[in-house]
Design a protein around this motif. Sequence first.
Motif, short mmCIF file in Angstrom:
data_model
loop_
_atom_site.label_atom_id
_atom_site.label_comp_id
_atom_site.label_asym_id
_atom_site.label_seq_id
_atom_site.Cartn_x
_atom_site.Cartn_y
_atom_site.Cartn_z
N ALA A 101 0.83 -1.20 0.00
CA ALA A 101 0.00 0.00 0.00
C ALA A 101 0.86 1.25 0.00
N SER A 102 1.99 1.20 0.69
CA SER A 102 2.96 2.28 0.71
C SER A 102 4.27 1.70 1.23
N SER A 103 5.30 2.53 1.26
CA SER A 103 6.59 2.02 1.75
C SER A 103 6.55 1.68 3.23
N SER A 104 5.47 2.07 3.91
CA SER A 104 5.37 1.78 5.34
C SER A 104 4.22 0.84 5.68
N PHE A 105 3.60 0.23 4.66
CA PHE A 105 2.46 -0.64 4.92
C PHE A 105 2.38 -1.72 3.84
N VAL A 106 2.46 -2.98 4.26
CA VAL A 106 2.39 -4.09 3.31
C VAL A 106 1.45 -5.17 3.84
N MET A 177 -4.88 7.51 -6.70
CA MET A 177 -5.04 6.17 -6.14
C MET A 177 -6.39 5.61 -6.61
N GLU A 178 -6.35 4.39 -7.13
CA GLU A 178 -7.58 3.75 -7.58
C GLU A 178 -8.33 3.15 -6.40
N GLU A 179 -9.61 3.46 -6.29
CA GLU A 179 -10.47 2.83 -5.29
C GLU A 179 -11.55 2.04 -6.03
N TRP A 180 -11.55 0.72 -5.85
CA TRP A 180 -12.49 -0.15 -6.53
C TRP A 180 -13.67 -0.48 -5.63
N LEU A 192 -8.84 -1.59 0.53
CA LEU A 192 -7.82 -2.62 0.32
C LEU A 192 -8.45 -3.98 0.07
N THR A 193 -9.59 -4.24 0.71
CA THR A 193 -10.27 -5.52 0.51
C THR A 193 -10.69 -5.68 -0.93
N ALA A 194 -11.25 -4.62 -1.53
CA ALA A 194 -11.67 -4.68 -2.92
C ALA A 194 -10.47 -4.82 -3.85
N ARG A 195 -9.38 -4.14 -3.53
CA ARG A 195 -8.18 -4.22 -4.39
C ARG A 195 -7.64 -5.65 -4.41
N ILE A 196 -7.55 -6.28 -3.26
CA ILE A 196 -7.05 -7.65 -3.19
C ILE A 196 -8.05 -8.61 -3.81
N LEU A 197 -9.33 -8.40 -3.57
CA LEU A 197 -10.36 -9.24 -4.17
C LEU A 197 -10.30 -9.17 -5.70
N LYS A 198 -10.16 -7.97 -6.23
CA LYS A 198 -10.09 -7.79 -7.69
C LYS A 198 -8.90 -8.57 -8.27
N HIS A 199 -7.76 -8.49 -7.61
CA HIS A 199 -6.58 -9.20 -8.08
C HIS A 199 -6.81 -10.71 -8.06
N PHE A 200 -7.42 -11.19 -6.99
CA PHE A 200 -7.70 -12.63 -6.87
C PHE A 200 -8.64 -13.10 -7.99
N ILE A 201 -9.69 -12.34 -8.23
CA ILE A 201 -10.65 -12.73 -9.28
C ILE A 201 -9.99 -12.71 -10.65
N GLU A 202 -9.12 -11.75 -10.89
CA GLU A 202 -8.42 -11.69 -12.18
C GLU A 202 -7.54 -12.92 -12.38
#
Length: 205
Positions: A101-106, A177-180, A192-202
């Motif tokens: 998410a940033s250099s201080s958050f993964v 920043m994209e918000e899905w 963040l939940t939607a971003r990770i979910l979108k990646h998983f579905i792809e």
Amino acid sequence: MFLDKLKNDLNQKQSLFIGEETAYRSAILIPLVLVDEEWHILFEVRSFTMRKQPGDISFPGGRIDASDQSPLAAAIRETSEELGVDPATIHIVGQLSPYIASSSFVIYPFVATIDYNQMIHSYNKEEVEEVFTVPIKWLLHYEPYMHLVAVEPIPSPDFPFDKIVNGAQYQWRTRSMEEWFFEYEKYTIWGLTARILKHFIEIIK
């Protein structure tokens, strides 16, 4: 001699990105559950009494503690604590790429199956307001929508402008920043939940 040692050092396992060691590290689990013989993804609605993000929709997970042997161990521990499931019944399917998410958050995401019948009434009411599931078949055909959020750097009051070219007139680079958003029945999944979910579905498409 120096170059040989340097080459050896650079070939050692390194951190995922510069700053990973000091970043806020979190691990989450994408829980797959069977509902009426169909695979669903389970989501949590965070308790409205939570200090951070009350009422938000999320995957089970949380901060990686010093006592956790790995991000995976943290994801399993958090899932067990939040959903009340026996860790032995959490079966790992795989791992997604970390979300930086940033250099201080993964965030380190994992995918696993859990027993829906085991946890439907056992989840931790202090942390979880409710749980719900979304059919994977539905997600495969749904088109999420996106909005942009402008992110602008704001230097601290004591920032040493006298040390940089153009000083206080320095042109900081803003970014978008994209918000899905996924909308399912009465629920809106975003952040963040939607971003990770979108990646998983792809991936599974």
